[in-house]
Structures are given as C-alpha cells and as structure tokens.
Design a protein around this motif. Structure first.
Motif, PDB file in Angstrom:
ATOM      1  N   GLY A  33       2.535 -18.898   3.426  1.00 24.06           N
ATOM      2  CA  GLY A  33       2.470 -17.440   3.517  1.00 24.06           C
ATOM      3  C   GLY A  33       1.183 -16.899   2.919  1.00 24.06           C
ATOM      4  O   GLY A  33       0.546 -16.006   3.482  1.00 24.06           O
ATOM      5  N   ARG A  34       0.792 -17.451   1.772  1.00 21.30           N
ATOM      6  CA  ARG A  34      -0.474 -17.024   1.138  1.00 21.30           C
ATOM      7  C   ARG A  34      -1.660 -17.357   2.043  1.00 21.30           C
ATOM      8  O   ARG A  34      -2.576 -16.566   2.190  1.00 21.30           O
ATOM      9  CB  ARG A  34      -0.665 -17.710  -0.210  1.00 21.30           C
ATOM     10  CG  ARG A  34       0.258 -17.194  -1.265  1.00 21.30           C
ATOM     11  CD  ARG A  34       0.082 -17.998  -2.553  1.00 21.30           C
ATOM     12  NE  ARG A  34       0.261 -17.063  -3.635  1.00 21.30           N
ATOM     13  CZ  ARG A  34      -0.691 -16.692  -4.467  1.00 21.30           C
ATOM     14  NH1 ARG A  34      -1.883 -17.197  -4.388  1.00 21.30           N
ATOM     15  NH2 ARG A  34      -0.449 -15.809  -5.400  1.00 21.30           N
ATOM     16  N   ALA A  35      -1.635 -18.537   2.645  1.00 23.41           N
ATOM     17  CA  ALA A  35      -2.726 -18.934   3.536  1.00 23.41           C
ATOM     18  C   ALA A  35      -2.809 -18.003   4.732  1.00 23.41           C
ATOM     19  O   ALA A  35      -3.906 -17.616   5.157  1.00 23.41           O
ATOM     20  CB  ALA A  35      -2.539 -20.381   3.988  1.00 23.41           C
ATOM     21  N   HIS A  36      -1.664 -17.608   5.274  1.00 22.66           N
ATOM     22  CA  HIS A  36      -1.659 -16.668   6.399  1.00 22.66           C
ATOM     23  C   HIS A  36      -2.218 -15.305   5.976  1.00 22.66           C
ATOM     24  O   HIS A  36      -2.938 -14.670   6.750  1.00 22.66           O
ATOM     25  CB  HIS A  36      -0.252 -16.521   6.986  1.00 22.66           C
ATOM     26  CG  HIS A  36       0.071 -17.564   8.010  1.00 22.66           C
ATOM     27  ND1 HIS A  36      -0.365 -17.501   9.304  1.00 22.66           N
ATOM     28  CD2 HIS A  36       0.770 -18.718   7.908  1.00 22.66           C
ATOM     29  CE1 HIS A  36       0.060 -18.554   9.965  1.00 22.66           C
ATOM     30  NE2 HIS A  36       0.749 -19.312   9.138  1.00 22.66           N
ATOM     31  N   ARG A  37      -1.915 -14.876   4.769  1.00 24.22           N
ATOM     32  CA  ARG A  37      -2.463 -13.589   4.307  1.00 24.22           C
ATOM     33  C   ARG A  37      -3.981 -13.659   4.145  1.00 24.22           C
ATOM     34  O   ARG A  37      -4.698 -12.732   4.516  1.00 24.22           O
ATOM     35  CB  ARG A  37      -1.777 -13.152   3.014  1.00 24.22           C
ATOM     36  CG  ARG A  37      -0.329 -12.696   3.266  1.00 24.22           C
ATOM     37  CD  ARG A  37       0.306 -12.057   2.035  1.00 24.22           C
ATOM     38  NE  ARG A  37       0.508 -12.989   0.938  1.00 24.22           N
ATOM     39  CZ  ARG A  37       1.540 -13.834   0.831  1.00 24.22           C
ATOM     40  NH1 ARG A  37       2.462 -13.875   1.776  1.00 24.22           N
ATOM     41  NH2 ARG A  37       1.649 -14.620  -0.219  1.00 24.22           N
ATOM     42  N   VAL A  38      -4.481 -14.776   3.627  1.00 25.34           N
ATOM     43  CA  VAL A  38      -5.934 -14.959   3.521  1.00 25.34           C
ATOM     44  C   VAL A  38      -6.545 -14.984   4.924  1.00 25.34           C
ATOM     45  O   VAL A  38      -7.571 -14.344   5.180  1.00 25.34           O
ATOM     46  CB  VAL A  38      -6.282 -16.254   2.748  1.00 25.34           C
ATOM     47  CG1 VAL A  38      -7.764 -16.583   2.863  1.00 25.34           C
ATOM     48  CG2 VAL A  38      -5.874 -16.119   1.283  1.00 25.34           C
ATOM     49  N   ALA A  39      -5.911 -15.699   5.845  1.00 27.58           N
ATOM     50  CA  ALA A  39      -6.406 -15.763   7.226  1.00 27.58           C
ATOM     51  C   ALA A  39      -6.426 -14.372   7.860  1.00 27.58           C
ATOM     52  O   ALA A  39      -7.378 -14.024   8.568  1.00 27.58           O
ATOM     53  CB  ALA A  39      -5.552 -16.723   8.045  1.00 27.58           C
ATOM     54  N   ASP A  40      -5.388 -13.578   7.611  1.00 25.29           N
ATOM     55  CA  ASP A  40      -5.354 -12.206   8.143  1.00 25.29           C
ATOM     56  C   ASP A  40      -6.543 -11.401   7.640  1.00 25.29           C
ATOM     57  O   ASP A  40      -7.162 -10.642   8.397  1.00 25.29           O
ATOM     58  CB  ASP A  40      -4.053 -11.505   7.758  1.00 25.29           C
ATOM     59  CG  ASP A  40      -2.845 -12.040   8.500  1.00 25.29           C
ATOM     60  OD1 ASP A  40      -3.024 -12.762   9.513  1.00 25.29           O
ATOM     61  OD2 ASP A  40      -1.712 -11.755   8.058  1.00 25.29           O
ATOM     62  N   ARG A  41      -6.886 -11.567   6.356  1.00 22.75           N
ATOM     63  CA  ARG A  41      -8.046 -10.852   5.812  1.00 22.75           C
ATOM     64  C   ARG A  41      -9.346 -11.331   6.464  1.00 22.75           C
ATOM     65  O   ARG A  41     -10.234 -10.533   6.757  1.00 22.75           O
ATOM     66  CB  ARG A  41      -8.110 -10.999   4.295  1.00 22.75           C
ATOM     67  CG  ARG A  41      -6.998 -10.230   3.588  1.00 22.75           C
ATOM     68  CD  ARG A  41      -7.235 -10.071   2.097  1.00 22.75           C
ATOM     69  NE  ARG A  41      -7.493 -11.297   1.379  1.00 22.75           N
ATOM     70  CZ  ARG A  41      -6.600 -11.989   0.689  1.00 22.75           C
ATOM     71  NH1 ARG A  41      -5.353 -11.562   0.615  1.00 22.75           N
ATOM     72  NH2 ARG A  41      -6.933 -13.098   0.062  1.00 22.75           N
ATOM     73  N   ILE A  42      -9.448 -12.625   6.705  1.00 16.25           N
ATOM     74  CA  ILE A  42     -10.642 -13.165   7.376  1.00 16.25           C
ATOM     75  C   ILE A  42     -10.759 -12.579   8.780  1.00 16.25           C
ATOM     76  O   ILE A  42     -11.831 -12.115   9.183  1.00 16.25           O
ATOM     77  CB  ILE A  42     -10.588 -14.710   7.423  1.00 16.25           C
ATOM     78  CG1 ILE A  42     -10.739 -15.272   6.009  1.00 16.25           C
ATOM     79  CG2 ILE A  42     -11.661 -15.259   8.360  1.00 16.25           C
ATOM     80  CD1 ILE A  42     -10.434 -16.758   5.899  1.00 16.25           C
ATOM     81  N   SER A  62     -10.646 -19.390  14.638  1.00 18.43           N
ATOM     82  CA  SER A  62      -9.378 -20.081  14.846  1.00 18.43           C
ATOM     83  C   SER A  62      -9.093 -20.806  13.537  1.00 18.43           C
ATOM     84  O   SER A  62      -9.905 -21.598  13.075  1.00 18.43           O
ATOM     85  CB  SER A  62      -9.484 -21.088  15.984  1.00 18.43           C
ATOM     86  OG  SER A  62      -9.786 -20.423  17.192  1.00 18.43           O
ATOM     87  N   ILE A  63      -7.943 -20.504  12.947  1.00 17.31           N
ATOM     88  CA  ILE A  63      -7.639 -21.023  11.615  1.00 17.31           C
ATOM     89  C   ILE A  63      -6.373 -21.867  11.665  1.00 17.31           C
ATOM     90  O   ILE A  63      -5.341 -21.435  12.168  1.00 17.31           O
ATOM     91  CB  ILE A  63      -7.474 -19.863  10.614  1.00 17.31           C
ATOM     92  CG1 ILE A  63      -8.780 -19.048  10.542  1.00 17.31           C
ATOM     93  CG2 ILE A  63      -7.064 -20.392   9.232  1.00 17.31           C
ATOM     94  CD1 ILE A  63      -8.678 -17.777   9.726  1.00 17.31           C
ATOM     95  N   GLY A  64      -6.487 -23.082  11.129  1.00 22.47           N
ATOM     96  CA  GLY A  64      -5.344 -23.981  11.030  1.00 22.47           C
ATOM     97  C   GLY A  64      -4.927 -24.114   9.579  1.00 22.47           C
ATOM     98  O   GLY A  64      -5.771 -24.266   8.699  1.00 22.47           O
ATOM     99  N   VAL A  65      -3.635 -24.034   9.324  1.00 22.35           N
ATOM    100  CA  VAL A  65      -3.089 -24.124   7.971  1.00 22.35           C
ATOM    101  C   VAL A  65      -2.285 -25.416   7.852  1.00 22.35           C
ATOM    102  O   VAL A  65      -1.436 -25.707   8.701  1.00 22.35           O
ATOM    103  CB  VAL A  65      -2.171 -22.915   7.671  1.00 22.35           C
ATOM    104  CG1 VAL A  65      -1.511 -23.067   6.306  1.00 22.35           C
ATOM    105  CG2 VAL A  65      -2.950 -21.609   7.764  1.00 22.35           C
ATOM    106  N   ALA A  66      -2.585 -26.190   6.813  1.00 17.14           N
ATOM    107  CA  ALA A  66      -1.837 -27.421   6.555  1.00 17.14           C
ATOM    108  C   ALA A  66      -1.647 -27.566   5.057  1.00 17.14           C
ATOM    109  O   ALA A  66      -2.482 -27.123   4.274  1.00 17.14           O
ATOM    110  CB  ALA A  66      -2.589 -28.632   7.106  1.00 17.14           C
ATOM    111  N   THR A  67      -0.538 -28.166   4.674  1.00 17.57           N
ATOM    112  CA  THR A  67      -0.253 -28.379   3.257  1.00 17.57           C
ATOM    113  C   THR A  67      -0.016 -29.871   3.010  1.00 17.57           C
ATOM    114  O   THR A  67       0.074 -30.659   3.940  1.00 17.57           O
ATOM    115  CB  THR A  67       1.003 -27.603   2.815  1.00 17.57           C
ATOM    116  OG1 THR A  67       2.134 -28.132   3.507  1.00 17.57           O
ATOM    117  CG2 THR A  67       0.863 -26.115   3.094  1.00 17.57           C
ATOM    118  N   ASP A  68       0.112 -30.203   1.758  1.00 18.65           N
ATOM    119  CA  ASP A  68       0.376 -31.599   1.410  1.00 18.65           C
ATOM    120  C   ASP A  68       1.871 -31.850   1.311  1.00 18.65           C
ATOM    121  O   ASP A  68       2.358 -32.423   0.360  1.00 18.65           O
ATOM    122  CB  ASP A  68      -0.339 -31.988   0.120  1.00 18.65           C
ATOM    123  CG  ASP A  68       0.080 -31.143  -1.066  1.00 18.65           C
ATOM    124  OD1 ASP A  68       0.792 -30.139  -0.868  1.00 18.65           O
ATOM    125  OD2 ASP A  68      -0.290 -31.489  -2.194  1.00 18.65           O
TER     126      ASP A  68
END
Length: 125
Positions: A33-42, A62-68
C-alpha cells in the motif's frame, strides 16, 4: 545478509539507467500500500509537461511493486518479481502501477515454455 545482497544487486542494476528502485525495510506494515502511494505521487508529478525548446514533452512511468514475501527466496527473486510487475504495468497502459502476485510468474513461465516450443518447432525438432 539478504538485504545486503539485494542492495548490491540494486546498485549494479541502477547504474545501467534502465531501472530506478525505491526500497524500505522493516516496520512498514502495509508495504505494498505504501509503495502504491509513492507510485501515485510519482505519476502525479510526471503528469505535468516538461517544456523543452518550446515543445511540451510528457513522461509516463510503468511501475512494478515487489516485496520479499514467501515467493522470494533470494534477492534476485525480488528483482525478477518487480520486473514481471513492471512488464504487466506496461502492457496495461500508460502511467500504471502493478504489484507482483504469483500468477505473474505462472504467466511468464507459460510464455517461456510456449516460446521455447515454437523455436524448437521452427528448427524442425
């Protein structure tokens, strides 16, 4: 130990100019969710045109989000998952963000098997 390997991989890859990576570890709770919010700002920042020599230029990401998470056994898996998510974002259209899920890996594996079979058929095997 794994975080150090991931940081080294990201440093090498970031030098190529083809990818930029934002990382944050530990205590994040809803990291996707945090990564999506950062992506939205970008995406929001990139909506404004850049004026160069009197021309308006527009940039999209184009932004891809991945976690460990459990699907990522080694740091290279996190990068591969991010690539798969970014590719899905590119296919979906301009200014998109996609998060990795196991189905993306299944789709990529299936596409690789099909491509290999086609190459083999063309070569007469």
């Amino acid at each position: 130990r794994g975080a150090g390997r991931l940081a080294a991989l990201l440093a090498r890859r970031g030098r190529s100019g083809s990818v930029r990576v934002l990382t944050r570890r530990g205590g994040d709770g809803d990291i996707v969710g945090r990564a999506h919010r950062v992506a939205d700002r970008i995406h929001e920042v990139l909506r404004a045109p850049i004026v160069l020599a009197g021309s308006h230029l527009y940039i999209a990401a184009s932004i891809g989000v991945a976690t460990d998470g459990p699907e990522a056994r080694v740091p290279e898996d996190v990068l591969r998952h991010g690539d798969l998510a970014m590719f899905r974002a590119k296919v979906a259209g301009r200014s998109r963000t996609e998060a990795f899920h196991a189905g993306l890996a299944t789709d990529a594996d299936r596409a690789l098997r099909i491509e290999s079979a086609l190459h083999k058929a063309i070569e007469g095997g």
